[in-house]
Design an enzyme around this catalytic site. Structure first.
Site, PDB file in Angstrom:
ATOM      1  CD1 TRP A 169      -3.050  -1.122   0.203  1.00  0.00           C
ATOM      2  CD2 TRP A 169      -1.913  -2.448   1.589  1.00  0.00           C
ATOM      3  NE1 TRP A 169      -3.697  -2.336   0.249  1.00  0.00           N
ATOM      4  CE2 TRP A 169      -3.024  -3.168   1.089  1.00  0.00           C
ATOM      5  CE3 TRP A 169      -1.052  -3.096   2.468  1.00  0.00           C
ATOM      6  CZ2 TRP A 169      -3.298  -4.483   1.449  1.00  0.00           C
ATOM      7  CZ3 TRP A 169      -1.313  -4.408   2.821  1.00  0.00           C
ATOM      8  CH2 TRP A 169      -2.428  -5.084   2.317  1.00  0.00           C
ATOM      9  CB  VAL A 267      -8.168 -10.792   7.003  1.00  0.00           C
ATOM     10  CG1 VAL A 267      -9.061  -9.572   7.058  1.00  0.00           C
ATOM     11  CG2 VAL A 267      -7.386 -10.840   5.718  1.00  0.00           C
ATOM     12  CB  ALA A 321     -12.824  -6.721   7.260  1.00  0.00           C
TER      13      ALA A 321
HETATM   14  C1  FA5 Z   1      -6.900  -3.737  -0.052  1.00  0.00           C
HETATM   15  O1  FA5 Z   1      -6.807  -2.529  -0.281  1.00  0.00           O
HETATM   16  C2  FA5 Z   1      -7.399  -4.250   1.253  1.00  0.00           C
HETATM   17  N1  FA5 Z   1      -7.515  -3.158   2.168  1.00  0.00           N
HETATM   18  C3  FA5 Z   1      -8.745  -4.948   1.031  1.00  0.00           C
HETATM   19  C4  FA5 Z   1      -9.213  -5.711   2.251  1.00  0.00           C
HETATM   20  C5  FA5 Z   1     -10.059  -5.111   3.151  1.00  0.00           C
HETATM   21  C6  FA5 Z   1      -8.793  -7.007   2.450  1.00  0.00           C
HETATM   22  C7  FA5 Z   1     -10.486  -5.812   4.287  1.00  0.00           C
HETATM   23  C8  FA5 Z   1      -9.227  -7.751   3.589  1.00  0.00           C
HETATM   24  C9  FA5 Z   1     -10.078  -7.108   4.480  1.00  0.00           C
HETATM   25  P1  FA5 Z   1      -6.211  -4.425  -2.468  1.00  0.00           P
HETATM   26  O2  FA5 Z   1      -4.957  -3.659  -2.516  1.00  0.00           O
HETATM   27  O3  FA5 Z   1      -6.229  -5.737  -3.152  1.00  0.00           O
HETATM   28  O4  FA5 Z   1      -6.713  -4.682  -0.998  1.00  0.00           O
HETATM   29  O5  FA5 Z   1      -7.362  -3.516  -3.089  1.00  0.00           O
HETATM   30  C10 FA5 Z   1      -8.725  -3.876  -3.011  1.00  0.00           C
HETATM   31  C11 FA5 Z   1      -9.398  -3.592  -4.344  1.00  0.00           C
HETATM   32  O6  FA5 Z   1      -9.140  -2.246  -4.749  1.00  0.00           O
HETATM   33  C12 FA5 Z   1      -8.858  -4.433  -5.491  1.00  0.00           C
HETATM   34  O7  FA5 Z   1      -9.532  -5.678  -5.556  1.00  0.00           O
HETATM   35  C13 FA5 Z   1      -9.160  -3.589  -6.691  1.00  0.00           C
HETATM   36  O8  FA5 Z   1     -10.493  -3.787  -7.115  1.00  0.00           O
HETATM   37  C14 FA5 Z   1      -9.032  -2.187  -6.176  1.00  0.00           C
HETATM   38  N2  FA5 Z   1      -7.731  -1.589  -6.534  1.00  0.00           N
HETATM   39  C15 FA5 Z   1      -6.512  -1.860  -6.023  1.00  0.00           C
HETATM   40  N3  FA5 Z   1      -5.566  -1.094  -6.600  1.00  0.00           N
HETATM   41  C16 FA5 Z   1      -6.212  -0.301  -7.496  1.00  0.00           C
HETATM   42  C17 FA5 Z   1      -5.794   0.726  -8.403  1.00  0.00           C
HETATM   43  N4  FA5 Z   1      -4.522   1.131  -8.488  1.00  0.00           N
HETATM   44  N5  FA5 Z   1      -6.715   1.312  -9.201  1.00  0.00           N
HETATM   45  C18 FA5 Z   1      -8.011   0.938  -9.094  1.00  0.00           C
HETATM   46  N6  FA5 Z   1      -8.473  -0.010  -8.261  1.00  0.00           N
HETATM   47  C19 FA5 Z   1      -7.587  -0.633  -7.460  1.00  0.00           C
END
Ligand code: FA5
Length: 354
Positions: A169, A267, A321
């Protein structure tokens, strides 16, 4: 002037007007004739002025002759005008494709257009739809924070300093060491501390920022919708059923889902929820990069340390979550090829996308 001379002049006026009217083809040519034959300078008006010079006994006959001629002239003008106007309207209608259901200016191009009425941005429209679905399911909505502390973004989520997962992140920092939030998970512990009691059902929407190489599916700024559910005896099947119910309500049809392992430090276990591509129904197409599946949601059972940090005893409570990428789901639902369209200010796209 004697009465028979007046009579001759008036007859002549009627003949002249009749001849002129017979040659006219456009309504607008009639208006000058009206003033020429019935207006202040017309022969008709002059004849009226001569009445006083006639012998008294001839005046009534001459007066009714002038009135009758006036009516005759006016009637000839009015009949011709009505005929030409209705022919012109019929000709316009013949070339104009009338849509009786359209706003009036569409059928009347000469009338100035109605002022443009604004509309919600496609993303806001979909946020509203998603929140309606979740509130119907009993979740309380919260708005996320665009800037937050290191503690809420990372430490509270089981990512102490130097934890390698922080790099997933990667984002920016302000000079005061605040972080433009890279995910809406920064709200998890804050919402737990605010709501305090179980069952806890919350949904958080927010704008997030990442240090990202931008392409058609990656933005540096995008939106997420986070969900939290905490109670006694919550299981992973509750989580999958909840996500399934949401995804089907969002796409408005039955969507086949599958779950695969995913790693998120906050998680345990973590999953990625994949939905069968709604465009090709699993056959493979451009929208799903020919895999037949779309990554819709990152999710998992809330880690005991995060529950504890939020004030819930993990020996008593469990919960799940999720974090879904709003932009990507909007793209998938509306067949939008490039995430950058959602940030453009192209009015044609913005008013037609959703
Ligand atoms: C997360 O951000 C975690 N916080 C999600 C989570 C929450 C997991 C709670 C468990 C419990 P991730 O980096 O995979 O996860 O992003 C989640 C979603 O955001 C992705 O599945 C995608 O749909 C979207 N996403 C991620 N990066 C981008 C980006 N650069 N541009 C647009 N959408 C994005």
């Amino acid at each position: 002037m004697a009465i028979n001379k007046i009579e001759r002049v008036l007859r002549d006026q009627v003949t002249q007007l009749t001849q002129k009217l017979s040659k006219i083809t456009q309504a607008e040519e009639i208006y000058p004739l009206r003033s020429l034959y019935t207006g202040k300078e017309s022969e008709l008006q002059k004849a009226l002025g001569l009445l006083k010079d006639l012998p008294k006994e001839e005046r009534p006959t001459a007066g009714s002759l002038i009135n009758a001629t006036k009516r005759e002239l006016e009637q000839a003008i009015s009949e011709k005008l009505t005929k030409l106007l209705s022919e012109e309207l019929a000709a316009q209608d013949a070339v104009r494709d009338i849509d009786v259901t359209a706003p009036f200016h569409v059928n009347m191009p000469d009338v100035p257009k109605l002022p443009r009425v604004g509309s919600l941005h496609p993303l806001q429209h979909e946020i509203n739809r998603m929140l309606t679905i979740f509130t119907t399911m009993g979740f309380t909505p919260f708005e996320g924070r665009e800037v937050d502390s290191d503690y809420y973004v990372f430490d509270s989520l089981n990512m102490p300093k130097e934890h390698p997962a922080r790099q997933n992140w990667d984002t920016f920092r302000t000079e005061d060491n605040l972080i433009p939030t890279p995910h809406t998970s920064n709200m998890q512990v804050r919402v737990m501390r605010k709501m305090k009691t179980a069952p806890l059902r919350a949904v958080i929407y927010g704008r997030v920022s990442r240090n990202e190489a931008i392409d058609a599916v990656h933005g540096h700024t995008f939106y997420q919708i986070e969900g939290l559910y905490i109670d006694k005896g919550v299981s992973i099947s509750n989580m999958i059923a909840t996500i399934n119910a949401f995804v089907e309500a969002f796409f408005g049809r039955k969507v086949t889902g599958k779950v695969q392992p995913g790693y998120f430090p906050f998680v345990e276990p973590g999953i990625e929820y994949m939905g069968q591509c709604p465009f090709c129904e699993g056959a493979g197409c451009g929208s799903c990069k020919h895999t037949g599946w779309l990554e819709l949601v990152g999710a998992g059972m809330i880690h005991p340390s995060v529950l504890r940090e939020g004030g819930f005893d993990p020996a008593v409570y469990s919960g799940f979550a999720w974090g879904l990428g709003l932009d990507r789901m909007v793209m998938q639902r509306n067949g939008i090829q490039d995430i950058r369209s959602l940030f453009s200010s192209d009015i044609r796209f913005l008013s037609s996308a959703v």
